[in-house]
Scaffold this motif. Structure first.
Motif, mmCIF file in Angstrom:
data_model
loop_
_atom_site.group_PDB
_atom_site.id
_atom_site.type_symbol
_atom_site.label_atom_id
_atom_site.label_comp_id
_atom_site.label_asym_id
_atom_site.label_seq_id
_atom_site.Cartn_x
_atom_site.Cartn_y
_atom_site.Cartn_z
ATOM 1 N N ILE A 99 0.838 -1.193 0.000
ATOM 2 C CA ILE A 99 0.000 0.000 0.000
ATOM 3 C C ILE A 99 0.877 1.248 0.000
ATOM 4 O O ILE A 99 1.997 1.248 0.500
ATOM 5 C CB ILE A 99 -1.023 0.030 1.167
ATOM 6 N N LYS A 100 0.349 2.261 -0.662
ATOM 7 C CA LYS A 100 0.976 3.580 -0.683
ATOM 8 C C LYS A 100 0.449 4.323 0.532
ATOM 9 O O LYS A 100 -0.764 4.483 0.689
ATOM 10 C CB LYS A 100 0.542 4.296 -1.965
ATOM 11 N N ILE A 101 1.360 4.716 1.401
ATOM 12 C CA ILE A 101 0.939 5.374 2.649
ATOM 13 C C ILE A 101 0.485 6.805 2.340
ATOM 14 O O ILE A 101 1.201 7.571 1.685
ATOM 15 C CB ILE A 101 2.119 5.406 3.636
ATOM 16 N N THR A 102 -0.700 7.135 2.829
ATOM 17 C CA THR A 102 -1.171 8.515 2.682
ATOM 18 C C THR A 102 -1.143 9.266 4.014
ATOM 19 O O THR A 102 -1.116 10.482 4.038
ATOM 20 C CB THR A 102 -2.591 8.541 2.098
ATOM 21 N N GLY A 122 -3.692 4.230 3.844
ATOM 22 C CA GLY A 122 -3.144 4.373 2.501
ATOM 23 C C GLY A 122 -4.070 3.894 1.407
ATOM 24 O O GLY A 122 -5.283 3.738 1.626
ATOM 25 N N THR A 123 -3.491 3.698 0.236
ATOM 26 C CA THR A 123 -4.251 3.166 -0.897
ATOM 27 C C THR A 123 -3.519 1.937 -1.408
ATOM 28 O O THR A 123 -2.290 1.838 -1.304
ATOM 29 C CB THR A 123 -4.362 4.200 -2.038
ATOM 30 N N VAL A 180 -7.481 2.055 2.207
ATOM 31 C CA VAL A 180 -7.521 1.053 3.277
ATOM 32 C C VAL A 180 -6.773 1.504 4.524
ATOM 33 O O VAL A 180 -5.885 2.361 4.464
ATOM 34 C CB VAL A 180 -6.888 -0.300 2.840
ATOM 35 N N VAL A 181 -7.168 0.878 5.621
ATOM 36 C CA VAL A 181 -6.444 0.959 6.874
ATOM 37 C C VAL A 181 -5.926 -0.445 7.153
ATOM 38 O O VAL A 181 -6.549 -1.429 6.760
ATOM 39 C CB VAL A 181 -7.407 1.430 7.990
ATOM 40 N N VAL A 182 -4.778 -0.542 7.795
ATOM 41 C CA VAL A 182 -4.283 -1.850 8.234
ATOM 42 C C VAL A 182 -3.948 -1.731 9.720
ATOM 43 O O VAL A 182 -3.328 -0.747 10.136
ATOM 44 C CB VAL A 182 -3.029 -2.279 7.441
ATOM 45 N N TYR A 223 5.792 3.566 1.087
ATOM 46 C CA TYR A 223 5.066 2.335 0.758
ATOM 47 C C TYR A 223 5.254 1.311 1.883
ATOM 48 O O TYR A 223 6.266 1.334 2.594
ATOM 49 C CB TYR A 223 5.575 1.737 -0.560
ATOM 50 N N LEU A 224 4.304 0.405 1.962
ATOM 51 C CA LEU A 224 4.323 -0.600 3.034
ATOM 52 C C LEU A 224 3.886 -1.942 2.470
ATOM 53 O O LEU A 224 2.847 -2.039 1.801
ATOM 54 C CB LEU A 224 3.329 -0.196 4.139
#
Lengths: 351, 351, 351, 351
Positions: free
Chosen positions: D32-35, D65-66, D83-85, D126-127
């Protein structure tokens, strides 16, 4: 012998104002002077002959009052002290009470419900309270009689439905019927942390009050099929907990149909006639569904907790009192309440 | 393409031995070579057309076998390793599984039951296992296939009935019907610490095995009314927990009538037709009774626990295997089992 | 005034046989004639001055006897009836009892423990029982005094440790120390369905009895490090539930070190001095571990359940009675028991 | 190879902005791309070398992120989806997860905490998300990144403290320390229906926010001894549940001293050094007290529930974001947050 006014069931269709002796407190008992009481839907079942009690019985199980007499062995209270007593009066000392099933005190079904059921109730000037040590609950300073009038039954029962439903933070909960009990279940669901509360009824005033007490959505079942609407609102998932607060096949069945697999149907209604579990909604018994029933939790600790919630300002149930009567007007009050006229929710009766 | 034998449902009344391709393991899947399986009462419901599945489906959900193929992403297992897989195969990763309702995996009723219901089952030479990481349960050394054959369904379901019933030390428990599931519920009640276990059936061999597995009293319902007898045995109190293990109105209703106020009816049966709650036994909904239902808990951790119980010597369910067949004799096995001939309890099927 | 023999604490190091008046039953009270009692480890703490009680107090909290006198308001019992009374005597009617915390009756810590702590106890010829309605538990026909002697404390406490530990079917449980309480915890773990029970002690007779009562493995901590051995037996996983039954830093800490992440330490010991939570074993507070403590559950329903277990033949604790004395020999009995001589487990004292 | 910015721990006292390759999604994984992300108190423990992680690790465990990339086998999601993780990423399929102890995934202590602990975290552009099917939680339409930023850790942990404390309707609850976790515990106690909530801290802004989030009373421990004050507020009874949200001997001990017999200490703190149980407050182990610990519950279902609560408007945690930084300013952000300057509660970090 001192005499008092009392609302007495004399046979199906008849609850009348009559004269009775003021009761005396035996060992472990107390007599309280009633300062406020109310009429319950169950009293209407009694009035109509749908729930059998012995003719001659004083009706009523929601007492607010002051201590008038303390029997031998009752300590820690003062004459004149303001108290509430729960509708259900557990002894605390029988096998069933000690086993944690206080509402079924004595071990027979509904055993803990005595007032206006197996012994004289509180639609009267005075009330004898059995097992007084376990049941006299002092009213916190600053609370009026009207503020605590819902504690003995309506609030305890409605909250019990939310509690026994096992609501978790973030649950979706539907409550079918928004009479006094259903409204309290709605408030209870809110207090337990449900994140989406759906209230179903057909009376606009009740749906409005449901929103005030915590419902996120209301459904008027005359306009919209509640099961379809609940499934729509939950993306087809159904609810985690469905609370039945009326006592009919229709609402019971709708609860089951609105329920998520693994969900809980928490039933508060008093059923009569027939009750069936539709096999499809019940998934042939394989959906890990639970059905729990609740008889109004009683005892002074329960009352203390409920009054603490009122005192904290978390919840104000006083707006549910829509009408006020003197005990002398009890027959008129029954007439209004039993026929649900004039938008009545709860009546307050003052001896 | 490698072919194998499989017991295939082709329409109501017909489960036949047929040829099918050996399945292949996709990502997250495994294929196991079946070394032992059995027939369940539910399979008979399918056979009779009472529980609908798609024609062409391989039946069976109680697999014991060895790992034949591991799909991409399945780690920590070896080819040839002996495993059990539960009848219910939760993914472990959907909202419903993460919410603790694994048997309802995916969020639709009975969603976790896939084998012989929505995907090919294990009455075959090979079985494809979905969500293999969550479902392949290695068999402890020293246990034979027959010793663990009851784990995938019968033992997990029967025990689940005892567990969800909330049995406490010193409880009295009645189990209605002593087929394989009911017998396991009896054994489960014993393992949870019930001090008085009453088993009801009419087949002498089943009542005898009930006593072996932990029943203190057995009631032949053809000779004695079970509700009256249970009330007599409990001094009129009724039982704390009543377990329904058949799926009929009669046994369901008897459970309710034998129940103590505040007690729990734990239902395991697969119901068809109509099911009603008699208002009197249900005390109009006011007896604080609970009704819980259980779909066989699955997943490798559940299987590990059940096999640990077998390995500990706490319980030996092997005597429940009364007949043994080769997979080629599957039609004969169904005939015997479906008609409950020759004192059959469970059949073992070897591919 | 009738006089009787009683074992009286007169100061640290001294419990002597003395003469006291036979008590009289006030309202809600009963007097029982003691027919059998025993000495508890807690009594030894009192003797040694480690647990403070008022000089002049009669010691003992494990009474078996017959009803001698019933005070006003005590109904449903007969003079001469054989009864057991729990070590803890909840009133059933205070806020704390009604809240389900009966052992802490009255709302102050350890409030429910009265016998031999705040009021005269049962190492005497007669015992006054407060809150008799909640506490007199009739002994089922056919059970001897010795068979039920463990019910008032040892069995209730040990079982409580297993129950509050939340043991599930298939759990692995370790019990540290196999004195009378630990042995009952071992038996309780077995009754709740643990599939692997590991008992730790250093006295061969105790380890042998642990195996008889349900342990699958025993560890002599003088020969083997119990934590390492438990980790070895559990494949490095640790146990689901660890029960502490001694009251020392060492056993408490070993419980924590033997525990699975997410596991429960169920503590029964009476601690003195200092108690610390080692940060490493506690995983800095991040391992989802729970620590629960249990004071012996009392009340007549608890006693009824325990005696039902004895009556069912599930468990025979009589072999724990290794020595028998007359009340006149009480000082000799304390000497033997306090010094754990001659393989003593429990002594039976007959007035 | 694409490169990105990341906050990397290089040794005690040093978390620096560095360049790392953008991760790639393997089977079952997602990138995911962290926002938006934030800094946690635990990150400060890492910074200070009090909680050991491997040098070179990217820090951070609170990602919003997305979806940038979905690995093989990850279905039901779209690239670009918001999304959230959760901070804790359970696999859902191991024995420990299937046993209901997801935060301890894998069976070793703290096993479910991977981000910024055992694998690269989210203070980066990113994650990589392991077990994506179980952990990607779509953000409901209409919620901003800032509105859900507390869900991955702070809100889940704080609420967990309230949930595991077993709060019942009408309970009195004290929360020691009103940092971000303690504030969420306060909010959680309110959501669960506590009728009296007492928050303890010494920072006026935190006490003020505590009142906004649900505290009925606040205690500045520099001015008033919190234990005495809690006992005064509760009429000497103590609280039903005490929540520790700091991780020190002092607050831990105060919790115990403020607790009612039979009450629960719910611990959220990360302890270092020594931790002891004062024998007097622990009543020698006889007060039926429980101690429960909670590691932040994770997984997508938990996140869904928390976001549902935010979406319902029950609770707005956005005011806890007191400062905002760009990822490039991460070192400055740590400096502010670690030194609790300028009234900081939580910082928002935007890559």
């Amino acid at each position: 012998m001192n005499m008092m006014n009392a609302a007495v069931f004399t046979g199906p269709g008849r609850i009348i104002l009559d004269r009775k002796p003021v009761p005396l407190a035996g060992p472990g008992e107390a007599v309280i002077k009633i300062t406020l009481t109310t009429i319950c839907g169950t009293d209407v079942h009694i009035l109509k002959g749908e729930y059998p009690v012995k003719p001659g019985l004083t009706i009523g199980h929601e007492p607010v009052g002051t201590i008038h007499e303390l029997g031998p062995g009752v300590t820690g209270y003062q004459i004149g002290q303001r108290v509430v007593v729960g509708a259900i009066t557990p002894c605390g000392q029988c096998h069933t009470c000690l086993d944690g099933r206080q509402s079924q005190c004595g071990g027979h079904a509904i055993g803990g419900w005595r007032f206006g059921n197996t012994i004289d109730g509180c639609q009267a000037e005075y009330l004898k309270v059995p097992f007084a040590m376990a049941n006299l609950a002092p009213i916190p300073d600053g609370l009026t009689d009207e503020q605590v009038l819902m504690c003995p039954d309506i609030m305890s029962t409605g909250f019990g439905g939310a509690e026994h439903g096992g609501i978790r933070l973030g649950d979706t909960v539907a409550i079918f019927a928004q009479g006094p009990i259903g409204l309290c279940a709605t408030a209870g669901a809110r207090l337990r942390g449900a994140s989406c509360i759906i209230a179903v009824d057909a009376v606009p005033e009740r749906l409005k009050m449901a929103r005030q007490l915590g419902a996120d959505h209301t459904i008027d079942y005359r306009e919209t099929d509640p099961v379809s609407e609940i499934l729509r609102l939950t993306g087809g998932q159904g609810v985690d907990v469905a609370i039945e607060a009326l006592g009919t096949q229709q609402t019971f069945e709708n609860c089951l149909r609105a329920l998520k697999p693994g969900g809980t149907l928490s039933s508060l209604g008093v059923y009569s006639g027939k009750l069936s579990l539709p096999i499809d909604a019940f998934a042939a018994g394989l959906a890990d569904q639970s059905l729990v029933t609740t008889l109004c939790p009683g005892g002074k600790e329960r009352m203390r907790r409920l009054m603490a919630i009122v005192a904290s300002g978390r919840l104000d149930l006083q707006p549910m009192i829509t009408h006020r009567f003197r005990l002398e007007q009890i027959e008129e009050a029954y007439d209004l309440f039993a026929n649900q006229r004039d938008g009545v929710l709860k009546v307050a009766i003052t001896p």
